[in-house]
Design a protein around this motif. Structure first.
Motif, PDB file in Angstrom:
ATOM      1  N   ALA A   1       0.836  -1.200   0.000  1.00 27.95           N
ATOM      2  CA  ALA A   1       0.000   0.000   0.000  1.00 27.95           C
ATOM      3  C   ALA A   1       0.874   1.255   0.000  1.00 27.95           C
ATOM      4  O   ALA A   1       0.610   2.217  -0.738  1.00 27.95           O
ATOM      5  CB  ALA A   1      -0.922  -0.015   1.221  1.00 27.95           C
ATOM      6  N   PHE A   2       1.929   1.242   0.821  1.00 30.13           N
ATOM      7  CA  PHE A   2       2.803   2.424   0.890  1.00 30.13           C
ATOM      8  C   PHE A   2       3.541   2.651  -0.420  1.00 30.13           C
ATOM      9  O   PHE A   2       3.699   3.796  -0.857  1.00 30.13           O
ATOM     10  CB  PHE A   2       3.805   2.285   2.051  1.00 30.13           C
ATOM     11  CG  PHE A   2       3.344   2.981   3.290  1.00 30.13           C
ATOM     12  CD1 PHE A   2       3.460   4.371   3.418  1.00 30.13           C
ATOM     13  CD2 PHE A   2       2.757   2.272   4.322  1.00 30.13           C
ATOM     14  CE1 PHE A   2       3.005   5.019   4.557  1.00 30.13           C
ATOM     15  CE2 PHE A   2       2.305   2.901   5.467  1.00 30.13           C
ATOM     16  CZ  PHE A   2       2.426   4.289   5.588  1.00 30.13           C
TER      17      PHE A   2
ATOM     18  N   TRP B   1       1.322   4.317  -2.720  1.00 27.56           N
ATOM     19  CA  TRP B   1       1.189   5.746  -2.356  1.00 27.56           C
ATOM     20  C   TRP B   1       2.418   6.521  -2.806  1.00 27.56           C
ATOM     21  O   TRP B   1       2.318   7.600  -3.390  1.00 27.56           O
ATOM     22  CB  TRP B   1       0.979   5.861  -0.833  1.00 27.56           C
ATOM     23  CG  TRP B   1       0.849   7.289  -0.383  1.00 27.56           C
ATOM     24  CD1 TRP B   1      -0.298   8.037  -0.324  1.00 27.56           C
ATOM     25  CD2 TRP B   1       1.918   8.150   0.040  1.00 27.56           C
ATOM     26  NE1 TRP B   1      -0.023   9.305   0.106  1.00 27.56           N
ATOM     27  CE2 TRP B   1       1.340   9.405   0.339  1.00 27.56           C
ATOM     28  CE3 TRP B   1       3.292   7.995   0.198  1.00 27.56           C
ATOM     29  CZ2 TRP B   1       2.083  10.493   0.792  1.00 27.56           C
ATOM     30  CZ3 TRP B   1       4.051   9.077   0.641  1.00 27.56           C
ATOM     31  CH2 TRP B   1       3.449  10.295   0.939  1.00 27.56           C
TER      32      TRP B   1
ATOM     33  N   ALA C   1       2.583   9.659  -5.217  1.00 35.07           N
ATOM     34  CA  ALA C   1       2.944  10.963  -4.660  1.00 35.07           C
ATOM     35  C   ALA C   1       4.298  11.445  -5.158  1.00 35.07           C
ATOM     36  O   ALA C   1       4.491  12.636  -5.394  1.00 35.07           O
ATOM     37  CB  ALA C   1       2.940  10.886  -3.129  1.00 35.07           C
TER      38      ALA C   1
ATOM     39  N   TYR D   1      -2.555   4.360 -10.193  1.00 37.61           N
ATOM     40  CA  TYR D   1      -2.984   3.093  -9.621  1.00 37.61           C
ATOM     41  C   TYR D   1      -2.596   1.877 -10.450  1.00 37.61           C
ATOM     42  O   TYR D   1      -2.024   0.922  -9.925  1.00 37.61           O
ATOM     43  CB  TYR D   1      -4.510   3.152  -9.447  1.00 37.61           C
ATOM     44  CG  TYR D   1      -5.107   1.880  -8.894  1.00 37.61           C
ATOM     45  CD1 TYR D   1      -5.103   1.632  -7.524  1.00 37.61           C
ATOM     46  CD2 TYR D   1      -5.692   0.940  -9.736  1.00 37.61           C
ATOM     47  CE1 TYR D   1      -5.656   0.478  -7.013  1.00 37.61           C
ATOM     48  CE2 TYR D   1      -6.258  -0.224  -9.230  1.00 37.61           C
ATOM     49  CZ  TYR D   1      -6.241  -0.451  -7.873  1.00 37.61           C
ATOM     50  OH  TYR D   1      -6.788  -1.591  -7.370  1.00 37.61           O
TER      51      TYR D   1
ATOM     52  N   LEU E   1      -2.419   7.917   5.330  1.00 35.75           N
ATOM     53  CA  LEU E   1      -2.352   8.779   4.159  1.00 35.75           C
ATOM     54  C   LEU E   1      -3.486   8.405   3.209  1.00 35.75           C
ATOM     55  O   LEU E   1      -3.816   7.235   3.072  1.00 35.75           O
ATOM     56  CB  LEU E   1      -1.012   8.575   3.450  1.00 35.75           C
ATOM     57  CG  LEU E   1       0.226   8.777   4.336  1.00 35.75           C
ATOM     58  CD1 LEU E   1       1.460   8.150   3.706  1.00 35.75           C
ATOM     59  CD2 LEU E   1       0.446  10.262   4.582  1.00 35.75           C
TER      60      LEU E   1
ATOM     61  N   TYR F   1      -5.429   7.695  -0.289  1.00 34.22           N
ATOM     62  CA  TYR F   1      -5.096   7.233  -1.648  1.00 34.22           C
ATOM     63  C   TYR F   1      -6.424   7.052  -2.354  1.00 34.22           C
ATOM     64  O   TYR F   1      -7.192   6.143  -2.039  1.00 34.22           O
ATOM     65  CB  TYR F   1      -4.323   5.914  -1.585  1.00 34.22           C
ATOM     66  CG  TYR F   1      -3.773   5.451  -2.919  1.00 34.22           C
ATOM     67  CD1 TYR F   1      -2.464   5.725  -3.287  1.00 34.22           C
ATOM     68  CD2 TYR F   1      -4.568   4.739  -3.810  1.00 34.22           C
ATOM     69  CE1 TYR F   1      -1.957   5.295  -4.505  1.00 34.22           C
ATOM     70  CE2 TYR F   1      -4.072   4.321  -5.041  1.00 34.22           C
ATOM     71  CZ  TYR F   1      -2.765   4.599  -5.382  1.00 34.22           C
ATOM     72  OH  TYR F   1      -2.265   4.188  -6.589  1.00 34.22           O
TER      73      TYR F   1
ATOM     74  N   ALA G   1      -5.208  -0.049  -0.581  1.00 26.02           N
ATOM     75  CA  ALA G   1      -4.842   1.350  -0.362  1.00 26.02           C
ATOM     76  C   ALA G   1      -6.024   2.328  -0.506  1.00 26.02           C
ATOM     77  O   ALA G   1      -6.203   3.194   0.348  1.00 26.02           O
ATOM     78  CB  ALA G   1      -3.692   1.739  -1.281  1.00 26.02           C
ATOM     79  N   PRO G   2      -6.854   2.213  -1.532  1.00 22.44           N
ATOM     80  CA  PRO G   2      -7.959   3.169  -1.665  1.00 22.44           C
ATOM     81  C   PRO G   2      -9.114   2.917  -0.680  1.00 22.44           C
ATOM     82  O   PRO G   2      -9.967   3.790  -0.517  1.00 22.44           O
ATOM     83  CB  PRO G   2      -8.458   2.944  -3.110  1.00 22.44           C
ATOM     84  CG  PRO G   2      -7.358   2.236  -3.797  1.00 22.44           C
ATOM     85  CD  PRO G   2      -6.713   1.395  -2.745  1.00 22.44           C
TER      86      PRO G   2
ATOM     87  N   SER H   1      -7.195   3.675   4.959  1.00 23.24           N
ATOM     88  CA  SER H   1      -6.156   4.687   4.827  1.00 23.24           C
ATOM     89  C   SER H   1      -4.810   3.969   4.899  1.00 23.24           C
ATOM     90  O   SER H   1      -4.652   2.975   5.596  1.00 23.24           O
ATOM     91  CB  SER H   1      -6.290   5.726   5.931  1.00 23.24           C
ATOM     92  OG  SER H   1      -5.773   5.216   7.119  1.00 23.24           O
ATOM     93  N   VAL H   2      -3.846   4.476   4.122  1.00 19.76           N
ATOM     94  CA  VAL H   2      -2.536   3.840   4.053  1.00 19.76           C
ATOM     95  C   VAL H   2      -1.776   4.167   5.334  1.00 19.76           C
ATOM     96  O   VAL H   2      -1.336   5.296   5.528  1.00 19.76           O
ATOM     97  CB  VAL H   2      -1.769   4.352   2.817  1.00 19.76           C
ATOM     98  CG1 VAL H   2      -0.372   3.750   2.774  1.00 19.76           C
ATOM     99  CG2 VAL H   2      -2.537   4.027   1.551  1.00 19.76           C
TER     100      VAL H   2
END
Lengths: 295, 247
Positions: free
Chosen positions: A55-56, A59, A63, A69, A127, A129, A218-219, A222-223
């Motif tokens: 997941a990170f 992100w 970012a 995705y 975070l 996503y 992830a979506p 929350s990450v």
């Protein structure tokens, strides 16, 4: 009477679907654990951390590199899988001759370290996503419920990946090596197969499955550094119920228990958090090898 | 030169030296199981290792494949030293192993079991030839490997290493626990693969069976080779063998 039933359905449907979405993650995660355990005899406690890393990485790709995705869905499993290969080569491979417990302790320690590093770097609040807008096309909006398209996609993707993994293991030559090496690694190696390399790649593939689940998650969640730890306890219960090392067992049990959790939330909410563990206790008492386990 | 040597009729056992073992020692953990085994095998020979339970016959095969804890000494196959190699690399030099417990995989069907060992060199038997030698394996292609009868499992265990192009076959007690008529079939099969130029090192307890297939017999005791008898001298050496084997 009928109205009553419709009302019940309206209450139940979202929970059942939510259960199915959770089941999709249970299935993917326990599948990776089952493959790793079958081949390496290692209970991979770092699985939750590797899910979180997936997941990170998704992100970070978005970012920091602007990779969306779909790119992350491919790249994150590859990157985290490569990290898994590194861990297997440098650490886990040294423990094969020792008791299972050592692999478990090592991967548990790794999980704590990885989560600690991410908590340090990103904090624990999580975070955002956002799922790609394209998934709105999959939205299900019917009288008894509204289901976001992204969750439909999660279930579809999980079923497809589980099915593909099953096909590779049951129907291909590589899968035959994997099954054979799970039974008698020494003999498969004496036939001329590089079993240590197979073990490394198997660990990498199992970790990549966890990371794939992480990108899917992830979506929705929350990450955050704890997202894997929250899941992994239930996933271990799923693995125990399905039968350690059973591929089919982990997939069926993953989806099944997700559904049961969902149903529990409707009919007896107090039990929803514990129902999986109650089932685990019953299965352990009556069929210690698990529902799909051998022997 | 090797080419010329291989041309020699296999039955005479006069091919070139394919395997030379010198002072082989092996350990499982603390237990020292081989105490200096030395033996030679020529291309095209069928050679047996005879001896009582625990004499070190199986350990010799396992040590050759690198399946013991630790080993020392020298094992030269086709002139190449293999003592330091990992077992998959030993297999790739052209040695194939059929373990005593047969090693049929329960989670693989008969065809998958048959096709599992990778081909390591040209010259192995084709599937047609294998199905001619072992018609049952074709009929039961989709059965799980361990659903076959004991005799069929033994046939499968041998058939799958004939495909790979390995020239030296290590067979660990292929006759064990099988009905006499099946043992005869296995004997015929070993003679058939010898005809095709394979070299076989056979571990046996049953020397009545061994004498129907082998050119020479090594006798093992306490982790060493203690005697060697050519098959044609077997009749005159029976008393000696009885003493070794306690039969």
């Amino acid at each position: 009477m009928i109205e009553n039933l419709l009302f019940e359905l309206e209450m139940a449907a979202p929970q059942v679907i939510l259960g199915l979405v959770n089941g999709a993650f249970y299935a993917l995660l326990s599948l990776g654990l089952a493959i790793i355990f079958g081949m390496l005899n290692v209970i991979n406690f770092a699985h939750g951390a590797q899910f979180m890393m997936g997941a990170f990485v998704a992100w970070m790709l978005l970012a920091w590199a602007g990779i969306p995705y779909w790119g992350a869905l491919i790249l994150a499993p590859l990157l985290v899988g490569a990290f898994g290969v590194l861990i297997e080569r440098t650490m886990i491979a040294r423990l094969y001759k020792l008791d299972h417990l050592y692999g478990l302790l090592l991967t548990f320690g790794l999980a704590l370290i990885i989560e600690g590093i991410f908590r340090n770097g990103f904090g624990s609040s999580g975070l955002p996503y956002a799922p790609p807008a394209a998934f709105n096309a999959l939205n299900i909006d019917i009288p008894i419920m509204f289901l976001p398209g992204y969750r439909v996609w999660v279930v579809i993707a999980s079923v497809l990946v589980c099915l593909a993994t099953w096909l590779v293991i049951e129907k291909t030559k590589i899968g035959a090596y994997l099954r054979a090496a799970t039974e008698r690694p020494e003999l498969v190696q004496a036939f001329g197969v590089n079993v240590p390399r197979m073990m490394t790649l198997t660990y990498g593939a199992g970790v990549a499955l966890a990371a794939f689940a992480g990108v899917l998650a992830a979506p929705i969640y929350s990450v955050n550094p704890a997202m894997g730890a929250n899941f992994i306890i239930t996933v271990f219960a799923v693995v125990v119920i399905g039968g350690m090392g059973s591929i089919m067992g982990s997939v069926v049990t993953g989806f099944g228990l997700g559904l049961i959790e969902g149903l529990a939330r409707v009919f007896y909410p107090e039990a929803s958090a514990t129902v999986v563990f109650v089932i685990m206790a019953i299965v352990l008492l009556t069929r210690p090898a698990g529902l799909f386990g051998r022997g | 030169m090797h080419e010329a040597a291989t041309m020699t009729h296999p039955a005479t056992g006069q091919g070139h030296l394919i395997l030379e073992i010198r002072d082989l020692e092996a350990w499982y953990g603390e237990s020292h199981v081989l105490h200096g085994v030395s033996l030679d095998i020529r291309q095209g020979e069928v050679v047996t290792l005879l001896g009582r339970n625990g004499a070190g016959k199986t350990s010799t095969l396992r040590a050759m494949m690198g399946l013991v804890g630790r080993r020392a000494g020298s094992i030269k196959f086709e002139g190449r030293e293999t003592i330091g190699l990992r077992s998959d690399l030993i297999a790739r030099t052209g040695i194939a192993y059929c373990p005593e417990e047969r090693g049929i995989f329960a989670s693989l069907d008969v065809t998958e079991n048959l096709m599992l060992p990778p081909v390591i060199a040209p010259g192995g038997l084709g599937l047609d030839e294998i199905y001619t030698l072992f018609p049952n394996l074709k009929e039961r292609a989709r059965s799980p490997g361990t659903k076959l009868s004991g005799g069929e499992q033994q046939m499968l265990a041998i058939a799958r290493i004939l495909r790979t192009g390995a020239r030296l076959l290590l067979l660990d007690e292929p006759s064990e626990g099988l009905a006499p008529v099946i043992v005869q079939q296995i004997g015929a099969m070993i003679r058939a693969i010898k005809q095709r130029g394979f070299t076989v090192l056979l571990v046996e307890q049953n020397f009545r069976f061994a004498q129907t297939v082998a050119d020479r017999h090594y006798v093992m005791e306490h982790g060493r080779i203690v005697d060697m008898v050519a098959n044609e001298d077997l009749a005159s050496s029976l008393d000696r063998l009885h003493e070794y084997l306690g039969v």
